[in-house]
Motif scaffolding. Structure first.
Motif, PDB file in Angstrom:
ATOM      1  N   VAL A 189     -42.340  13.035  38.171  1.00 38.36           N
ATOM      2  CA  VAL A 189     -42.547  14.343  37.542  1.00 38.36           C
ATOM      3  C   VAL A 189     -41.770  14.464  36.235  1.00 38.36           C
ATOM      4  CG1 VAL A 189     -43.095  15.506  39.697  1.00 38.36           C
ATOM      5  CG2 VAL A 189     -40.711  15.383  38.936  1.00 38.36           C
ATOM      6  N   GLY A 190     -41.336  13.349  35.688  1.00 37.94           N
ATOM      7  CA  GLY A 190     -40.555  13.387  34.460  1.00 37.94           C
ATOM      8  C   GLY A 190     -41.291  14.012  33.298  1.00 37.94           C
ATOM      9  N   TYR A 191     -42.631  13.890  33.305  1.00 39.56           N
ATOM     10  CA  TYR A 191     -43.411  14.431  32.192  1.00 39.56           C
ATOM     11  C   TYR A 191     -43.372  15.959  32.150  1.00 39.56           C
ATOM     12  CZ  TYR A 191     -46.894  15.088  35.883  1.00 39.56           C
ATOM     13  OH  TYR A 191     -47.535  15.448  37.029  1.00 39.56           O
ATOM     14  N   VAL A 192     -42.947  16.588  33.251  1.00 42.82           N
ATOM     15  CA  VAL A 192     -42.879  18.048  33.269  1.00 42.82           C
ATOM     16  C   VAL A 192     -41.940  18.558  32.180  1.00 42.82           C
ATOM     17  CG1 VAL A 192     -42.043  20.014  34.610  1.00 42.82           C
ATOM     18  CG2 VAL A 192     -43.537  18.321  35.680  1.00 42.82           C
ATOM     19  N   THR A 193     -40.821  17.859  31.981  1.00 45.59           N
ATOM     20  CA  THR A 193     -39.866  18.281  30.955  1.00 45.59           C
ATOM     21  C   THR A 193     -39.909  17.408  29.707  1.00 45.59           C
ATOM     22  OG1 THR A 193     -38.173  16.952  32.080  1.00 45.59           O
ATOM     23  CG2 THR A 193     -38.288  19.297  32.624  1.00 45.59           C
ATOM     24  N   LYS A 194     -40.359  16.147  29.858  1.00 44.35           N
ATOM     25  CA  LYS A 194     -40.342  15.223  28.716  1.00 44.35           C
ATOM     26  C   LYS A 194     -41.692  15.070  28.036  1.00 44.35           C
ATOM     27  CE  LYS A 194     -36.704  12.471  30.930  1.00 44.35           C
ATOM     28  NZ  LYS A 194     -36.361  11.147  31.510  1.00 44.35           N
ATOM     29  N   GLY A 195     -42.762  15.515  28.677  1.00 43.69           N
ATOM     30  CA  GLY A 195     -44.097  15.343  28.130  1.00 43.69           C
ATOM     31  C   GLY A 195     -44.773  14.099  28.671  1.00 43.69           C
ATOM     32  N   LEU A 196     -46.095  14.101  28.623  1.00 44.58           N
ATOM     33  CA  LEU A 196     -46.873  12.959  29.091  1.00 44.58           C
ATOM     34  C   LEU A 196     -46.650  11.756  28.190  1.00 44.58           C
ATOM     35  CD1 LEU A 196     -50.164  14.923  29.750  1.00 44.58           C
ATOM     36  CD2 LEU A 196     -48.786  13.832  31.524  1.00 44.58           C
ATOM     37  N   PRO A 197     -46.667  10.544  28.753  1.00 47.96           N
ATOM     38  CA  PRO A 197     -46.535   9.355  27.911  1.00 47.96           C
ATOM     39  C   PRO A 197     -47.758   9.184  27.021  1.00 47.96           C
ATOM     40  CG  PRO A 197     -47.071   8.744  30.161  1.00 47.96           C
ATOM     41  CD  PRO A 197     -46.787  10.219  30.188  1.00 47.96           C
ATOM     42  N   ALA A 198     -47.550   8.721  25.819  1.00 46.27           N
ATOM     43  CA  ALA A 198     -48.658   8.537  24.875  1.00 46.27           C
ATOM     44  C   ALA A 198     -49.530   7.368  25.317  1.00 46.27           C
ATOM     45  CB  ALA A 198     -48.122   8.284  23.472  1.00 46.27           C
ATOM     46  N   PRO A 199     -50.840   7.558  25.452  1.00 43.92           N
ATOM     47  CA  PRO A 199     -51.738   6.437  25.767  1.00 43.92           C
ATOM     48  C   PRO A 199     -51.676   5.371  24.676  1.00 43.92           C
ATOM     49  CG  PRO A 199     -52.841   8.549  26.049  1.00 43.92           C
ATOM     50  CD  PRO A 199     -51.556   8.833  25.343  1.00 43.92           C
ATOM     51  N   ARG A 200     -51.780   4.121  25.082  1.00 43.47           N
ATOM     52  CA  ARG A 200     -51.621   3.031  24.129  1.00 43.47           C
ATOM     53  C   ARG A 200     -52.655   3.044  23.009  1.00 43.47           C
ATOM     54  NH1 ARG A 200     -50.613  -1.962  28.440  1.00 43.47           N
ATOM     55  NH2 ARG A 200     -48.646  -1.171  29.322  1.00 43.47           N
ATOM     56  N   LYS A 201     -53.868   3.467  23.333  1.00 42.68           N
ATOM     57  CA  LYS A 201     -54.951   3.370  22.350  1.00 42.68           C
ATOM     58  C   LYS A 201     -55.119   4.621  21.488  1.00 42.68           C
ATOM     59  CE  LYS A 201     -57.588   0.052  25.118  1.00 42.68           C
ATOM     60  NZ  LYS A 201     -58.902  -0.254  25.765  1.00 42.68           N
ATOM     61  N   VAL A 202     -54.272   5.626  21.716  1.00 41.65           N
ATOM     62  CA  VAL A 202     -54.388   6.854  20.930  1.00 41.65           C
ATOM     63  C   VAL A 202     -53.380   6.798  19.781  1.00 41.65           C
ATOM     64  CG1 VAL A 202     -54.138   9.367  20.946  1.00 41.65           C
ATOM     65  CG2 VAL A 202     -55.130   8.189  22.918  1.00 41.65           C
ATOM     66  N   PRO A 203     -53.839   6.938  18.541  1.00 41.13           N
ATOM     67  CA  PRO A 203     -52.917   6.904  17.388  1.00 41.13           C
ATOM     68  C   PRO A 203     -51.835   7.977  17.507  1.00 41.13           C
ATOM     69  CG  PRO A 203     -55.208   6.778  16.665  1.00 41.13           C
ATOM     70  CD  PRO A 203     -55.241   7.115  18.129  1.00 41.13           C
ATOM     71  N   GLY A 204     -50.649   7.644  17.012  1.00 47.07           N
ATOM     72  CA  GLY A 204     -49.524   8.557  17.103  1.00 47.07           C
ATOM     73  C   GLY A 204     -49.793   9.941  16.566  1.00 47.07           C
ATOM     74  N   PRO A 205     -50.348  10.078  15.340  1.00 44.59           N
ATOM     75  CA  PRO A 205     -50.600  11.418  14.801  1.00 44.59           C
ATOM     76  C   PRO A 205     -51.572  12.233  15.658  1.00 44.59           C
ATOM     77  CG  PRO A 205     -50.682   9.772  13.063  1.00 44.59           C
ATOM     78  CD  PRO A 205     -50.612   9.026  14.356  1.00 44.59           C
ATOM     79  N   VAL A 206     -52.574  11.564  16.202  1.00 42.26           N
ATOM     80  CA  VAL A 206     -53.534  12.267  17.064  1.00 42.26           C
ATOM     81  C   VAL A 206     -52.835  12.770  18.325  1.00 42.26           C
ATOM     82  CG1 VAL A 206     -55.626  12.025  18.457  1.00 42.26           C
ATOM     83  CG2 VAL A 206     -55.493  10.946  16.197  1.00 42.26           C
ATOM     84  N   TRP A 207     -52.010  11.909  18.929  1.00 41.10           N
ATOM     85  CA  TRP A 207     -51.313  12.303  20.154  1.00 41.10           C
ATOM     86  C   TRP A 207     -50.350  13.457  19.892  1.00 41.10           C
ATOM     87  CZ3 TRP A 207     -52.082  12.429  24.968  1.00 41.10           C
ATOM     88  CH2 TRP A 207     -51.034  12.670  25.864  1.00 41.10           C
TER      89      TRP A 207
END
Length: 292
Positions: A189-207
């Motif tokens: 449940v770490g993403y509750v406070t830290k946010g979801l991990p960025a998908p590998r194939k999604v560009p940083g600015p889009v994420w």
């Protein structure tokens, strides 16, 4: 209690069961990861995942791989027992040593039953929160069906409570006295406070642009779907205002249930459930034709 699991396999669940009606209902997704997190709060199970699973490196892949076989144990009809024993055998080598020096094994009846119990709790919570209230008779019926489902795994059922009332006492004791904020559960449940991990194939600015609303929804669904004891142990923030919003959300989903039967089956049920219902309808048509 007579241990039936390893000596005989009951007839599998079918389309007339409440479990078939609800376990693969897509509204169950709205509960969030309640069952998975609860599983990992049992010390032995959390340690097994920590020591043996790819959960930490491939979290979503691991969840996806686990969900399919569990659904097929429910919806597999004449293949349910075979699928259940395959699921059981995945766990044969999951064993090791706890931090206090005691031993654990995934197939210990108390550990394996706890995992099953969390799926039962998840379904009951999902039905009553997002679909409709259940009568006491329906809860007892679903519990009896859960015993049939559990015996498909071929694991000793000595840890399984005899009836619905005994299960309620078991569940209260587990939440009050047994579960802990295990490292595996905290990570989950770490993403509750830290946010979801960025998908590998999604560009940083889009994420960075799309992640804030996604994170808000993920937090709302995840924490809202948890038992208060889970929130307390995992130290997850949840205010009275959050609770009011969650109750309004759940009420809106229940209200939308009036039109739910009008939607395509592909929207209402997960693939495993859809296949099972189609097969059951074909079997009934074939049987009806044979009687004519």
């Amino acid at each position: 209690m007579t241990d039936q699991a390893e000596t005989q396999t009951p007839a599998p669940l079918g389309p007339d069961s409440l479990t078939w009606r609800y376990f693969g209902d897509t509204r169950m997704i709205l509960v969030g990861p309640r069952a998975a997190v609860l599983q990992n709060m049992l010390p032995a199970l959390g340690q097994g995942v920590l020591d043996h699973s790819v959960f930490f490196s491939e979290t979503f892949a691991r969840v996806k791989r686990s969900a399919g076989p569990i659904l097929n144990t429910v919806y597999g009809a004449d293949r349910a027992a075979r699928t259940g024993r395959t699921v059981r055998d995945y766990h044969r080598d999951i064993k090791g040593t706890m931090p206090d020096g005691s031993r654990y094994h995934a197939l210990d009846p108390e550990t394996y039953y706890w995992a099953h119990a969390t799926f039962l709790d998840n379904m009951l919570y999902g039905i009553e929160t997002f679909i409709r209230p259940l009568s006491d008779a329906e809860k007892r019926r679903i519990y009896e069906e859960s015993k049939v489902w559990y015996r498909m795994y071929g694991v000793s059922d000595r840890a399984m409570p005899e009836d619905w009332e005994s299960f309620q006492a078991y569940w209260k004791r587990m939440l009050d006295e047994v579960i802990v904020p295990h490292k595996t559960a905290r990570y989950g449940v770490g993403y509750v406070t830290k946010g979801l991990p960025a998908p590998r194939k999604v560009p940083g600015p889009v994420w960075r642009a799309v992640s804030p609303p996604l994170n808000a929804v993920a937090r709302f669904i995840t924490v809202g779907g948890m038992h208060p004891r889970m929130r307390e142990l995992l130290e997850l923030p949840w205010s009275e205002a959050d609770e009011r919003r969650y109750r309004r959300f759940a009420a809106a989903v229940r209200a939308a249930g009036r039109v739910w039967p009008l939607l395509p089956e592909s929207v209402r049920y997960l693939p495993q459930a859809r296949r099972a219902f189609r097969a059951a309808r074909r079997a009934r048509r074939t049987a009806g034709a044979a009687r004519r």
